[in-house]
Enzyme design. Structure first.
Site, PDB file in Angstrom:
ATOM      1  N   LYS A 119     -23.346  26.726 122.120  1.00  0.00           N
ATOM      2  CA  LYS A 119     -24.663  26.711 121.472  1.00  0.00           C
ATOM      3  C   LYS A 119     -25.110  28.099 121.029  1.00  0.00           C
ATOM      4  O   LYS A 119     -25.771  28.241 120.010  1.00  0.00           O
ATOM      5  CB  LYS A 119     -25.718  26.082 122.397  1.00  0.00           C
ATOM      6  N   LYS A 162     -17.947  16.922 119.338  1.00  0.00           N
ATOM      7  CA  LYS A 162     -18.694  15.761 119.830  1.00  0.00           C
ATOM      8  C   LYS A 162     -19.838  15.414 118.877  1.00  0.00           C
ATOM      9  O   LYS A 162     -20.364  16.296 118.174  1.00  0.00           O
ATOM     10  CB  LYS A 162     -19.187  15.988 121.261  1.00  0.00           C
ATOM     11  N   LYS A 203     -26.882  15.851 118.220  1.00  0.00           N
ATOM     12  CA  LYS A 203     -28.153  15.852 117.481  1.00  0.00           C
ATOM     13  C   LYS A 203     -28.239  17.052 116.560  1.00  0.00           C
ATOM     14  O   LYS A 203     -28.863  17.002 115.509  1.00  0.00           O
ATOM     15  CB  LYS A 203     -29.341  15.978 118.451  1.00  0.00           C
TER      16      LYS A 203
HETATM   17  N1  AQP Z   1     -21.317  12.693 121.859  1.00  0.00           N
HETATM   18  C1  AQP Z   1     -21.677  12.235 123.042  1.00  0.00           C
HETATM   19  N2  AQP Z   1     -20.943  11.277 123.664  1.00  0.00           N
HETATM   20  C2  AQP Z   1     -21.311  10.788 124.887  1.00  0.00           C
HETATM   21  N3  AQP Z   1     -22.416  11.200 125.538  1.00  0.00           N
HETATM   22  C3  AQP Z   1     -23.173  12.149 124.952  1.00  0.00           C
HETATM   23  N4  AQP Z   1     -24.305  12.758 125.314  1.00  0.00           N
HETATM   24  C4  AQP Z   1     -24.679  13.642 124.358  1.00  0.00           C
HETATM   25  N5  AQP Z   1     -23.806  13.635 123.346  1.00  0.00           N
HETATM   26  C5  AQP Z   1     -22.856  12.707 123.686  1.00  0.00           C
HETATM   27  C6  AQP Z   1     -25.001  12.486 126.558  1.00  0.00           C
HETATM   28  O1  AQP Z   1     -26.344  12.171 126.247  1.00  0.00           O
HETATM   29  C7  AQP Z   1     -27.166  12.624 127.313  1.00  0.00           C
HETATM   30  C8  AQP Z   1     -28.317  13.388 126.741  1.00  0.00           C
HETATM   31  O2  AQP Z   1     -27.861  14.542 126.075  1.00  0.00           O
HETATM   32  P1  AQP Z   1     -28.897  15.705 125.800  1.00  0.00           P
HETATM   33  O3  AQP Z   1     -29.934  15.233 124.911  1.00  0.00           O
HETATM   34  O4  AQP Z   1     -29.400  16.211 127.091  1.00  0.00           O
HETATM   35  O5  AQP Z   1     -28.128  16.878 125.175  1.00  0.00           O
HETATM   36  P2  AQP Z   1     -26.712  17.157 124.674  1.00  0.00           P
HETATM   37  O6  AQP Z   1     -25.684  16.723 125.654  1.00  0.00           O
HETATM   38  O7  AQP Z   1     -26.668  18.592 124.306  1.00  0.00           O
HETATM   39  O8  AQP Z   1     -26.670  16.180 123.433  1.00  0.00           O
HETATM   40  P3  AQP Z   1     -26.662  16.442 121.910  1.00  0.00           P
HETATM   41  O9  AQP Z   1     -26.920  15.149 121.272  1.00  0.00           O
HETATM   42  O10 AQP Z   1     -25.412  17.138 121.526  1.00  0.00           O
HETATM   43  O11 AQP Z   1     -27.898  17.346 121.641  1.00  0.00           O
HETATM   44  P4  AQP Z   1     -28.001  18.809 121.040  1.00  0.00           P
HETATM   45  O12 AQP Z   1     -27.327  18.767 119.716  1.00  0.00           O
HETATM   46  O13 AQP Z   1     -29.484  19.034 120.958  1.00  0.00           O
HETATM   47  O14 AQP Z   1     -27.318  19.700 122.006  1.00  0.00           O
HETATM   48  C9  AQP Z   1     -26.294  13.453 128.256  1.00  0.00           C
HETATM   49  O15 AQP Z   1     -25.939  12.660 129.376  1.00  0.00           O
HETATM   50  C10 AQP Z   1     -25.088  13.741 127.425  1.00  0.00           C
HETATM   51  O16 AQP Z   1     -23.929  13.897 128.218  1.00  0.00           O
END
Ligand code: AQP
Length: 343
Positions: free
Chosen positions: A114, A206, A209
C-alpha cells in the site's frame, strides 16, 4: 485461562465493496453466527490510514453496514458497530504500539504494497495498522477471526503481540489472577474456494477496492449489465477449461474465474470443471455472469433498501457500539491494572 469462543472481524469503509469482500469475508461472517457469538465491525479507524473524503466515509460506513445486514448478519444476535464509537480500540492499539516491534511491522507485506515506493509519505497509521487490528480482536479476547488470505500475516502478528504481552507482563498477570495470560492465541479462519479472489484484469493481483480500474472488480452495487460486461471483458487465455484442477496450474485468470464460480455456486473447483471441462470461455463466461447476477441481485436490492434509511443503519451501529463497549470495558480495565496505570 480458557477463553469463551468469540468471533470478531471487520471490513473497511474505504470504497466500494466487491465480490472478494463478500466471498472472502462477509458471506462467511453470516455462516459463523450459528456457531459463535459474533462481533462484526465497520473499521473506520482503519479506513483513514489512507485519505478518505469525510462525506464519502459517512456513506461508505453505512454501505458496509447495509452489506452486513443484507447478507444476513442479524444485528439482534450478532454485534454490528463502527470502530470509532468504541474508544477501547484506539486505547489498546496505543499500548500494543509499545509492545510490537518496529521490525515486526516492517515485514508486513500489506504495508509494503500500500505504501509502494513512496514510503516516506505514507501515514504513521498505515504503518501501525496491524497493531490496531490486534487491538480490535483482543479487546474482545476474540478466539476466531474469519478473514481473506491477505490478512493471514496480520493475524500472525496479532498472536505475536498477544504472546509478548502475556509474557512481558507475566509476573504482574499472575499477581492479578491471570496466570495463563490475558489474551488468547486467536485462530484465523481462512478456508473455502474464494479466500483470495483475484482482479478480473490481472490474475496475479487481488481484487481490491483501491484498484483504479473498476473493471478489475465486481462491486456489490453493480447491476446485471455491469456484471455481465465485466465478466465478458475479464482477462483469460485462449485454451478451453481443463477437466481437472491440476490443469489450472499456471493459468491464474482461469483459476480465478473457476474459483469464483465454485464459491458462488457453493461447490468445488473440481465439480465446476466436471461440468465445464473442455468448454471455451465463450460458454463459461455467460454462465458465470448469470450465476453472479442471481446471487448478487437480491443482495444489491436489499442494500439499496437499507441505505435509503440511514437513521435505521445509524441506530444499529449505536446499539452495537454500546454492546461492544460493554464487552471491551472489563478487558481494558484489566489491561490498565496489569500495565500499571493508576486510576
Ligand atoms: N480479493 C479478496 N479476496 C478474498 N477476500 C478479500 N478480502 C479483501 N479482498 C479480498 C477480505 O475482505 C475483508 C475486508 O477487507 P478490508 O476492507 O478490511 O480491506 P482489504 O483486505 O485491504 O480489502 P480491499 O478490498 O483490498 O481494500 P483496499 O483496496 O481499501 O485495501 C478482509 O477479511 C479481507 O481479507
Amino acid at each position: 485461562m480458557t477463553f469463551t469462543p468469540r468471533v470478531f472481524s471487520g471490513v473497511q469503509p474505504s470504497g466500494s465493496l466487491h465480490l472478494g469482500n463478500y466471498l472472502g469475508a462477509i458471506r462467511r461472517f453470516v455462516a459463523m453466527q450459528d456457531d459463535y457469538p459474533c462481533i462484526y465491525c465497520v473499521v473506520d479507524l482503519h479506513a483513514i490510514t489512507v485519505w478518505q473524503d469525510p462525506a464519502d466515509l459517512v456513506s461508505a460506513t453505512r454501505h458496509v453496514t447495509a452489506a452486513y445486514l443484507a447478507a444476513g448478519i442479524d444485528p439482534a444476535k450478532s454485534i454490528v458497530f463502527n470502530q470509532s464509537q468504541v474508544s477501547a480500540h484506539a486505547e489498546l492499539a496505543w499500548i500494543f504500539n509499545c509492545v510490537a516491534r518496529m521490525g515486526w511491522l516492517g515485514r508486513m507485506t500489506q504495508f509494503k504494497e500500500k505504501a509502494g515506493k513512496d514510503r516516506e509519505n505514507a501515514s504513521v497509521g498505515l504503518f501501525a495498522y496491524p497493531t490496531l487490528m490486534a487491538a480490535d480482536i483482543l479487546a474482545y479476547q476474540a478466539t476466531h477471526v474469519p478473514v481473506g488470505e491477505d490478512q493471514k500475516q496480520h493475524l500472525e502478528l496479532t498472536r505475536d503481540i498477544a504472546q509478548k504481552f502475556n509474557h512481558d507482563y507475566g509476573a504482574r498477570l499472575a499477581e492479578l489472577g491471570h496466570a495463563d495470560g490475558l489474551f488468547p492465541m486467536t485462530e484465523p479462519i481462512i478456508h473455502g474456494p474464494a479466500t483470495r479472489v483475484m482482479s478480473l484484469r490481472d490474475g496475479s493481483k487481488k481484487m481490491s477496492k483501491s484498484d483504479p480500474s473498476d473493471n478489475s472488480r465486481i462491486n456489490l452495487t453493480d447491476d446485471a449489465d455491469a456484471i455481465a460486461q465485466k465478466v465478458r471483458k475479464a482477462k483469460t487465455d485462449p485454451e478451453p477449461l481443463p477437466s481437472e484442477t491440476k490443469g489450472l496450474e499456471g493459468r491464474p485468470e482461469a483459476d480465478n474465474l473457476v474459483g469464483i464460480y465454485a464459491a458462488l455456486a457453493g461447490t468445488t473447483r473440481d465439480a465446476v470443471l466436471g461440468e465445464y471441462g473442455g468448454a471455451q470461455f465463450s460458454v463459461f463466461k455467460p454462465a458465470l455472469a448469470e450465476l453472479a447476477v442471481n446471487v448478487l441481485a437480491p443482495l444489491n436490492d436489499e442494500m439499496r433498501r437499507l441505505v435509503a434509511d440511514p437513521a435505521h443503519l445509524d441506530a444499529v451501529l449505536k446499539d452495537g457500539s454500546a454492546r461492544a463497549a460493554a464487552i471491551a470495558a472489563p478487558v481494558l480495565a484489566d489491561v490498565r491494572r496489569v500495565v500499571g496505570f493508576v486510576g
